[in-house]
Scaffold this motif. Structure first.
Motif, PDB file in Angstrom:
ATOM      1  N   LEU A 150       0.907  -1.061  -0.190  1.00 48.78           N
ATOM      2  CA  LEU A 150       0.103   0.123   0.027  1.00 48.78           C
ATOM      3  C   LEU A 150       0.842   1.114  -0.202  1.00 48.78           C
ATOM      4  N   THR A 151       0.361   2.338  -0.691  1.00 52.28           N
ATOM      5  CA  THR A 151       1.188   3.585  -0.713  1.00 52.28           C
ATOM      6  C   THR A 151       1.848   4.083   0.560  1.00 52.28           C
ATOM      7  N   GLY A 152       0.986   3.929   1.593  1.00 49.84           N
ATOM      8  CA  GLY A 152       1.339   4.251   2.850  1.00 49.84           C
ATOM      9  C   GLY A 152       2.473   3.483   3.527  1.00 49.84           C
ATOM     10  N   GLN A 153       2.815   2.408   3.018  1.00 46.44           N
ATOM     11  CA  GLN A 153       3.668   1.439   3.426  1.00 46.44           C
ATOM     12  C   GLN A 153       4.945   1.301   2.773  1.00 46.44           C
ATOM     13  N   VAL A 154       5.061   1.875   1.650  1.00 45.89           N
ATOM     14  CA  VAL A 154       6.119   1.609   0.571  1.00 45.89           C
ATOM     15  C   VAL A 154       7.401   2.202   1.027  1.00 45.89           C
ATOM     16  N   GLU A 155       7.516   3.131   1.928  1.00 50.64           N
ATOM     17  CA  GLU A 155       9.026   3.664   2.472  1.00 50.64           C
ATOM     18  C   GLU A 155       9.319   2.699   3.444  1.00 50.64           C
ATOM     19  N   LYS A 156       8.490   2.320   4.292  1.00 51.18           N
ATOM     20  CA  LYS A 156       8.767   1.185   5.441  1.00 51.18           C
ATOM     21  C   LYS A 156       9.387   0.004   4.870  1.00 51.18           C
TER      22      LYS A 156
END
Length: 243
Positions: A150-156
């Motif tokens: 999900l876009t909110g998890q990409v950086e993690k």
């Protein structure tokens, strides 16, 4: 048994050569339209459902980057056709990580922290001697039932890859969601890619790959910065799936 190169002079090779010339012309034209150097785009030939002989034909024709979606099929082809770089581009189950780590140069479809851990463990057990390249697959429409972080998890996920001593963060990958205009999808991916590159790139480790664009939408992907286009049917034609 491996398949040696330099053995194919037949109608199938001629067909693939003509298709390859057409795809390369499209890539060149798209790059010129975008003000880019055609050398900045790598063609990854996706050979799922096609035999190892076709991979060998592509290698003879100068295609050195080959993509596969399923481990069982990919592992057999990797053993049969040496001398190419293998890209795993399909959804990857964690229990297949060790097999994939044995032959792949890069996994384009890393979409969870658990998969990062599985791949890192697999690289250690495979005793590769080199880091495994990894891209974060992005779910552009945040559909939890499809592949991609999900876009909110990409950086993690990117942070976990970058922190691993046996993985190398290359960048991001995505498929344009059904019903989306390609320009909308790839513009969104480009914005995410820019954030990842800015945060995680280093002089000796640029996270600057954008794996986007397939047979039907590679021009739009290149317009929005794709560095790796994954092309199957435009190269090899339509085929009934194997097995």
């Amino acid at each position: 048994m491996t398949i040696s190169q330099g053995v194919f002079v037949d109608a199938r090779t001629s067909q693939i050569a003509a298709n390859l010339a057409s795809v390369r012309e499209r890539i060149t034209a798209a790059c010129h339209a975008a003000g880019r150097d055609p050398e900045s785009v790598t063609l990854v030939a996706v050979t799922k459902t096609y035999p190892a002989d076709d991979v060998a034909r592509l290698a003879e024709l100068g295609v050195t980057d080959v993509g596969e979606n399923r481990d069982q099929e990919a592992a057999a082809k990797a053993a049969a056709v040496p001398g190419v770089r293998w890209h795993f581009v399909g959804r990857l189950q964690r229990n297949k990580a060790r097999s994939v780590a044995g032959y792949a140069d890069t996994v384009h479809s890393v979409d969870s922290l658990r998969l990062v851990d599985a791949l890192a463990d697999a690289v250690v057990k495979a005793e590769r001697g080199a880091a495994l390249g990894a891209l974060v697959q992005v779910s552009l429409d945040d559909d939890e039932h499809r592949g991609g972080a999900l876009t909110g998890q990409v950086e993690k996920v990117a942070e976990a890859i970058a922190a691993s001593p046996v993985l190398a963060l290359r960048g991001v990958m995505a498929v344009a969601p059904l019903g989306w205009e390609p320009d909308e999808a790839f513009a969104r991916l480009a914005a995410i890619a820019a954030r990842i590159q800015q945060r995680f790139s280093a002089p000796d480790a640029a996270a600057d790959w954008i794996s986007a664009g397939m047979s039907d939408d590679l021009e739009s992907a290149i317009q929005h910065g794709s560095t790796h286009v994954r092309v199957g049917s435009a190269l090899l034609g339509k085929r009934t799936p194997l097995g």
